[in-house]
Write a protein that holds these residues in place. Structure first.
Motif, PDB file in Angstrom:
ATOM      1  N   THR A   5      -6.820  -2.765   7.671  1.00  0.00           N
ATOM      2  CA  THR A   5      -5.782  -2.972   6.676  1.00  0.00           C
ATOM      3  C   THR A   5      -5.364  -1.629   6.100  1.00  0.00           C
ATOM      4  N   ASP A  14      -3.580  -1.706  -0.145  1.00  0.00           N
ATOM      5  CA  ASP A  14      -4.544  -1.601  -1.233  1.00  0.00           C
ATOM      6  C   ASP A  14      -4.389  -2.719  -2.258  1.00  0.00           C
ATOM      7  N   ARG A  15      -3.384  -3.578  -2.046  1.00  0.00           N
ATOM      8  CA  ARG A  15      -3.222  -4.776  -2.878  1.00  0.00           C
ATOM      9  C   ARG A  15      -2.916  -5.958  -1.969  1.00  0.00           C
ATOM     10  N   SER A  72       3.971   1.849  -7.121  1.00  0.00           N
ATOM     11  CA  SER A  72       3.108   0.736  -6.745  1.00  0.00           C
ATOM     12  C   SER A  72       2.718  -0.092  -7.965  1.00  0.00           C
ATOM     13  N   VAL A 103      -5.351  -3.023  -7.796  1.00  0.00           N
ATOM     14  CA  VAL A 103      -5.689  -2.303  -6.567  1.00  0.00           C
ATOM     15  C   VAL A 103      -7.121  -2.629  -6.151  1.00  0.00           C
ATOM     16  N   GLY A 104      -7.316  -2.899  -4.875  1.00  0.00           N
ATOM     17  CA  GLY A 104      -8.658  -3.108  -4.336  1.00  0.00           C
ATOM     18  C   GLY A 104      -9.304  -4.427  -4.674  1.00  0.00           C
ATOM     19  N   LYS A 137      -0.927   9.253  -1.757  1.00  0.00           N
ATOM     20  CA  LYS A 137      -1.549   9.019  -3.060  1.00  0.00           C
ATOM     21  C   LYS A 137      -0.908   9.885  -4.139  1.00  0.00           C
ATOM     22  N   GLY A 153       0.828  -1.198   0.000  1.00  0.00           N
ATOM     23  CA  GLY A 153       0.000   0.000   0.000  1.00  0.00           C
ATOM     24  C   GLY A 153       0.858   1.241   0.000  1.00  0.00           C
TER      25      GLY A 153
END
Length: 263
Positions: free
Chosen positions: A198, A201-202, A164, A188-189, A156, A152
């Motif tokens: 958590t 995001d992966r 990423s 992602v997601g 951003k 993650g």
């Protein structure tokens, strides 16, 4: 002219018989449909009360069996689990499979498990996610090697997001070059949090036909590059987990008797 017409009729008849024969061999209806992708649960846990976890674990086998679920990998640090990145050096990992993603939900949210899960209240800390397979499980059973990769970005920003994406692409390429396959999507997601917080995001799981093949990847330049890119992107937790026999019944979430990593 009549001879040509007769020959043509005979050939056409033979072709028709051949088409019928081939059609009879081709799968039709439901037989031609693709099987649904399996579903998985990834559990990262640390036991603080062995007695409670023991009672909890003893209740799990019939629930798994009722939904055709079973372990692909389970272990503690130093006993089937090796933490390669991140802070969870004292935590165990379970990787469980169900025939479908809906099956994983049916297990987790079903009345039977909702009752049993109370047995591990205040018995440890757990992070659980559900993922859907990208196809049939590529490798499983005793001797198979798995790599659980959770990443993650801290922020951003465009540089972190690019790193990423590059880390994910590097993982995919390296795993394939080493003879492994991804179990699920690296996007992602592409997971559902079931328990615990958590920051990732992966959540990606890779599989190899043997521990040696997995470990060869981990020693490769590809693995080093993916690790470098993950560090640029933000945070990560990566564990190598060993496959277990199909007939192994679910046991404690943390089989490590001390609940901490062995020295």
């Amino acid at each position: 002219m009549k001879q040509k017409t007769g020959a043509f009729t005979r050939v056409a008849g033979l072709l028709a018989l051949g088409l019928i024969a081939v059609t009879g061999l081709a799968p039709t209806g439901s037989a031609a449909q693709t099987a649904p992708n399996p579903g998985y649960l990834v559990v990262v846990g640390k036991t603080t009360d062995r007695a409670k976890i023991g009672a909890y674990a003893a209740s799990l086998p019939p629930i798994y069996a009722s939904l055709d679920g079973y372990y692909l990998a389970v272990g503690a640090p130093g006993r089937g689990v090796t933490w390669l990145e991140g802070p969870w050096t004292d935590r165990s990992v379970i990787f469980a499979k169900f025939p479908t993603r809906a099956g994983a939900d049916a297990f987790w949210w079903g009345e039977a498990y909702r009752t049993v899960i109370r047995k591990r209240d205040n018995a440890g800390v757990f992070s659980v996610v559900a993922i859907e397979g990208a196809g049939p499980t590529p490798f499983e059973g005793a001797g198979a090697g798995f790599l659980v990769v959770m990443t993650g970005p801290i922020g951003k920003g465009p540089q972190e997001m690019e790193a990423s994406d590059r880390a994910a692409a590097s993982l995919i390429d390296g795993v394939r070059r080493s003879g492994g396959q991804l179990v699920n999507s690296a996007g992602v997601g592409q997971f559902t949090p079931m328990e615990g917080d958590t920051v990732f995001d992966r959540v990606v799981v890779a599989a190899w036909p043997s521990l040696a093949a997995r470990d060869a990847y981990l020693a490769s330049a590809d693995a080093a590059e993916a690790k470098r890119l993950r560090a640029l992107a933000g945070i990560s937790a990566v564990a190598a987990v060993n496959g277990v026999p199909r007939n192994q019944a679910p046991t404690a979430v943390n089989p490590n008797p001390t609940g901490v990593a062995p020295k």
